[in-house]
Design a protein around this motif. Structure first.
Motif, short mmCIF file in Angstrom:
data_model
loop_
_atom_site.label_atom_id
_atom_site.label_comp_id
_atom_site.label_asym_id
_atom_site.label_seq_id
_atom_site.Cartn_x
_atom_site.Cartn_y
_atom_site.Cartn_z
N PHE A 61 0.84 -1.19 0.00
CA PHE A 61 0.00 0.00 0.00
C PHE A 61 0.87 1.25 0.00
O PHE A 61 1.92 1.28 0.63
CB PHE A 61 -0.91 0.03 1.24
CG PHE A 61 -1.86 -1.12 1.30
CD1 PHE A 61 -3.07 -1.07 0.64
CD2 PHE A 61 -1.52 -2.27 1.99
CE1 PHE A 61 -3.94 -2.15 0.68
CE2 PHE A 61 -2.39 -3.35 2.04
CZ PHE A 61 -3.60 -3.30 1.38
N VAL A 62 0.41 2.26 -0.73
CA VAL A 62 1.03 3.59 -0.69
C VAL A 62 0.08 4.46 0.12
O VAL A 62 -1.10 4.60 -0.24
CB VAL A 62 1.23 4.17 -2.11
CG1 VAL A 62 1.74 5.60 -2.02
CG2 VAL A 62 2.19 3.32 -2.90
N LEU A 63 0.57 5.02 1.21
CA LEU A 63 -0.27 5.86 2.07
C LEU A 63 -0.23 7.29 1.55
O LEU A 63 0.83 7.86 1.33
CB LEU A 63 0.21 5.80 3.52
CG LEU A 63 0.27 4.39 4.13
CD1 LEU A 63 0.68 4.46 5.58
CD2 LEU A 63 -1.04 3.67 3.96
N MET A 64 -1.41 7.85 1.36
CA MET A 64 -1.56 9.18 0.77
C MET A 64 -2.11 10.16 1.80
O MET A 64 -2.97 9.82 2.60
CB MET A 64 -2.53 9.12 -0.42
CG MET A 64 -2.19 8.10 -1.49
SD MET A 64 -0.67 8.46 -2.36
CE MET A 64 -1.17 9.92 -3.26
N GLU A 65 -1.58 11.39 1.74
CA GLU A 65 -2.10 12.46 2.58
C GLU A 65 -2.12 13.73 1.74
O GLU A 65 -1.08 14.14 1.23
CB GLU A 65 -1.22 12.63 3.82
CG GLU A 65 -1.79 13.57 4.84
CD GLU A 65 -1.02 13.52 6.14
OE1 GLU A 65 -1.65 13.27 7.17
OE2 GLU A 65 0.21 13.71 6.11
N HIS A 66 -3.28 14.30 1.58
CA HIS A 66 -3.46 15.50 0.75
C HIS A 66 -2.91 15.28 -0.66
O HIS A 66 -2.13 16.08 -1.16
CB HIS A 66 -2.81 16.72 1.41
CG HIS A 66 -3.32 16.99 2.79
ND1 HIS A 66 -4.61 17.42 3.04
CD2 HIS A 66 -2.73 16.86 4.00
CE1 HIS A 66 -4.77 17.56 4.34
NE2 HIS A 66 -3.66 17.23 4.95
N HIS A 67 -3.28 14.17 -1.27
CA HIS A 67 -2.89 13.81 -2.65
C HIS A 67 -1.39 13.66 -2.82
O HIS A 67 -0.86 13.85 -3.91
CB HIS A 67 -3.44 14.84 -3.65
CG HIS A 67 -4.91 15.04 -3.54
ND1 HIS A 67 -5.81 14.10 -3.97
CD2 HIS A 67 -5.63 16.06 -3.00
CE1 HIS A 67 -7.03 14.53 -3.72
NE2 HIS A 67 -6.95 15.71 -3.12
N ARG A 68 -0.68 13.33 -1.73
CA ARG A 68 0.77 13.17 -1.78
C ARG A 68 1.13 11.86 -1.09
O ARG A 68 0.65 11.57 0.00
CB ARG A 68 1.41 14.35 -1.04
CG ARG A 68 2.90 14.42 -1.09
CD ARG A 68 3.40 15.73 -0.47
NE ARG A 68 2.99 15.86 0.92
CZ ARG A 68 3.72 15.49 1.97
NH1 ARG A 68 4.89 14.94 1.78
NH2 ARG A 68 3.27 15.66 3.19
N ALA A 69 1.99 11.07 -1.73
CA ALA A 69 2.44 9.81 -1.12
C ALA A 69 3.37 10.14 0.04
O ALA A 69 4.31 10.90 -0.12
CB ALA A 69 3.16 8.96 -2.16
N VAL A 70 3.06 9.57 1.20
CA VAL A 70 3.88 9.83 2.38
C VAL A 70 4.60 8.58 2.89
O VAL A 70 5.57 8.68 3.64
CB VAL A 70 3.06 10.46 3.53
CG1 VAL A 70 2.58 11.85 3.14
CG2 VAL A 70 1.90 9.59 3.94
N ALA A 71 4.13 7.40 2.51
CA ALA A 71 4.77 6.17 2.96
C ALA A 71 4.30 5.01 2.10
O ALA A 71 3.28 5.09 1.43
CB ALA A 71 4.41 5.89 4.43
#
Length: 88
Positions: free
Chosen positions: A36-46
């Protein structure tokens, strides 16, 4: 609720909040090989996925008897002790 039919080759993008809310379910999927790619505000964070094959497993007690502390480990010289006590 998270999907369980995700191809193992491409990571699924998931919001951080959704991931946190369904943590147990996502971790079970990770154990099955999903990434999984974790997204925050349309940005990959982890990115989270199963550990690589070369990841070492910690062996408790592996360093027993190999680490020594100096005989003066908890000793403070007088000038340092005075500086701490005086608030300098």
């Amino acid at each position: 609720m998270p999907e369980t039919r995700q191809p193992k080759s491409s990571p699924r993008r998931v919001g951080v909040q959704e991931f946190a809310t369904n943590l147990t379910s996502f971790l079970k999927q990770v154990e099955e090989g999903h990434r999984f790619v974790l997204m925050e505000h349309h940005r990959a964070v982890a990115e989270i996925g199963p550990p690589s094959a070369d990841a070492e497993v910690r062996k408790p007690g592996a360093l027993r008897g190999k680490i020594r502390t100096s005989h003066d480990f908890d000793f403070l010289p007088a000038d340092v002790l005075k500086a701490v006590d005086d608030g300098e």
